[in-house]
Write a protein that holds these residues in place. Structure first.
Motif, PDB file in Angstrom:
ATOM      1  N   GLN A 145      -4.656   2.133   7.636  1.00  0.00           N
ATOM      2  CA  GLN A 145      -5.446   1.836   6.448  1.00  0.00           C
ATOM      3  C   GLN A 145      -6.778   2.572   6.462  1.00  0.00           C
ATOM      4  N   LEU A 195      -6.807  -1.343  -0.240  1.00  0.00           N
ATOM      5  CA  LEU A 195      -7.025  -0.889   1.140  1.00  0.00           C
ATOM      6  C   LEU A 195      -8.131  -1.681   1.820  1.00  0.00           C
ATOM      7  N   GLU A 224       0.830  -1.206   0.000  1.00  0.00           N
ATOM      8  CA  GLU A 224       0.000   0.000   0.000  1.00  0.00           C
ATOM      9  C   GLU A 224       0.866   1.259   0.000  1.00  0.00           C
TER      10      GLU A 224
END
Length: 120
Positions: free
Chosen positions: A71, A107, A14
């Motif tokens: 996140q 995500l 990410e």
């Protein structure tokens, strides 16, 4: 593979995705996608995810909650970015819209993995 390793790898992926997005919006990787506000936002989200990764590595017992927090922040911000695209603010390219979909999916999957790890 342990939950801790999975969370760390997800956060790393990410972080890298947001770094690529930020660099693309800065015009560093490709031209034609420059957008200052998107560059800054994605840079901040990438930094938060990167900090989350470091914290997960330092405090593995708190990894799931740290991952969820990082996140969650990035997910909320990316939803705002996707909304701005949908209403016509910011970059309006198909590539940018598709990349936001990828960011949201990554995500979401990462958040679900962190949630499952936290529940165990």
């Amino acid at each position: 593979m342990t939950d801790h390793t999975k969370l760390a790898l997800i956060l790393l992926a990410e972080t890298l995705l947001f770094a690529v997005a930020s660099l693309a919006h800065a015009g560093v990787l490709i031209s034609g996608f420059e957008h200052r506000h998107a560059m800054i936002a994605e840079g901040v989200f990438g930094a938060v995810l990167g900090l989350g990764l470091l914290m997960v590595l330092i405090w593995p017992a708190r990894g799931p909650i740290i991952a969820l927090a990082a996140q969650g922040f990035a997910l909320l911000g990316t939803l705002v970015g996707a909304f701005t695209i949908a209403v016509g603010v910011g970059p309006q390219t198909r590539g940018d819209a598709a990349f936001h979909v990828v960011l949201l999916l990554v995500l979401l999957v990462g958040s679900l993995a962190a949630w499952a790890s936290w529940r165990r």
